[in-house]
Scaffold this active site. Sequence first.
Site, PDB file in Angstrom:
ATOM      1  CG  PHE A   1      22.676  62.523  46.414  1.00 42.03           C
ATOM      2  CD1 PHE A   1      23.326  62.975  47.551  1.00 42.03           C
ATOM      3  CD2 PHE A   1      21.358  62.156  46.519  1.00 42.03           C
ATOM      4  CE1 PHE A   1      22.688  63.041  48.764  1.00 42.03           C
ATOM      5  CE2 PHE A   1      20.701  62.208  47.734  1.00 42.03           C
ATOM      6  CZ  PHE A   1      21.362  62.653  48.855  1.00 42.03           C
ATOM      7  NE  ARG A   2      25.573  59.074  42.072  1.00 44.14           N
ATOM      8  CZ  ARG A   2      26.747  58.728  42.571  1.00 44.14           C
ATOM      9  NH1 ARG A   2      27.848  59.125  41.984  1.00 44.14           N
ATOM     10  NH2 ARG A   2      26.840  57.976  43.649  1.00 44.14           N
TER      11      ARG A   2
ATOM     12  CB  ILE B   1      19.260  58.892  52.099  1.00 46.43           C
ATOM     13  CG1 ILE B   1      19.720  60.308  51.701  1.00 46.43           C
ATOM     14  CG2 ILE B   1      20.165  57.818  51.481  1.00 46.43           C
ATOM     15  CD1 ILE B   1      21.080  60.687  52.283  1.00 46.43           C
ATOM     16  CG  ASP B   2      14.087  61.757  50.178  1.00 48.51           C
ATOM     17  OD1 ASP B   2      13.209  60.893  50.375  1.00 48.51           O
ATOM     18  OD2 ASP B   2      14.442  62.131  49.045  1.00 48.51           O
TER      19      ASP B   2
ATOM     20  CG  HIS C   1      21.542  54.119  48.274  1.00 47.86           C
ATOM     21  ND1 HIS C   1      21.571  54.927  47.160  1.00 47.86           N
ATOM     22  CD2 HIS C   1      21.970  52.905  47.831  1.00 47.86           C
ATOM     23  CE1 HIS C   1      21.986  54.240  46.106  1.00 47.86           C
ATOM     24  NE2 HIS C   1      22.226  53.010  46.491  1.00 47.86           N
TER      25      HIS C   1
ATOM     26  CB  CYS D   1      24.836  49.760  72.343  1.00 51.74           C
ATOM     27  SG  CYS D   1      24.067  51.386  72.125  1.00 51.74           S
TER      28      CYS D   1
ATOM     29  CB  CYS E   1      26.140  55.981  71.765  1.00 50.57           C
ATOM     30  SG  CYS E   1      24.768  54.990  72.344  1.00 50.57           S
TER      31      CYS E   1
ATOM     32  CB  CYS F   1      27.037  53.378  74.817  1.00 52.70           C
ATOM     33  SG  CYS F   1      27.697  52.789  73.255  1.00 52.70           S
TER      34      CYS F   1
END
Length: 247
Positions: free
Chosen positions: A36-37, A105-106, A121, A132, A149, A158
């Site tokens: 990411f960085r 986040i993988d 994260h 909901c 949704c 929803c």
Amino acid sequence: MEMIHMTTLTAYLAGDRSIAVLTGAGISVPSGIPPFRGAGGLYNNKDVERCLSVNYLRRQPREFWAFYRSLFAIDLLLGAEPNAVHRWLSSLEAGHQMTVITQNIDGLHRKASSTHVIEMHGSFDRTVCPACGKVYHTATIRHQSFPHCSAKRNGTICGSVLKPDIVLFGEPVRGFAEAERAVTAADRFIILGSSLAVAPANFLPVLAKAQGVPTLLINDRPALQMDGIDCFVRADFSRFDPEQLQV
Ligand SMILES: [Zn+2]
């Protein structure tokens, strides 16, 4: 002259009953996920902090989703497989009480069958309805450019705009108190593939050290701040082998 005893990473950890680990983007690069960085990083895009924020999702949800889809290669992230580092951490559960804290986040620690994972994260593979609470696997909504949704409540749909289940700018990280407890109670704290650039994860080595927990950084470069790091081992994660790596 002082004698320096080197040993393999596997032997180095053999006496530890409980181990807490913090992982960062560096360990997922061999799985084909761009960091990411840093060089080639996804977050080098100048609009990231504004457009990947909870405010932007609330105010301009259609534009948020367009930006989100342009930033992340959804199929690439969903199709990524764990590599030797993820598999090694999972295998350590056979002899140690493990807590894996990750900034990634993988979802690759869960895919590698680690059982105690704190995803600070959030996770890319889940998408949630803020109204909901229904949770979608991201694979099921990945072809929708502006996902809503589809859950039924009292006979009506929803219809709320969905939210990626990742921590957006403007939201707090998750599980930090639990991470702090695990790190300060462990026999050893290992940081893998993180340059410790991002708060509050970068406080964890200092918190560990204050409780007398020895800390080990394994990375391709020193961290941006080395406070609290007892030992640094340089490693190339594309050729990671705990039986060979010398500590
Ligand atoms: Zn809903």
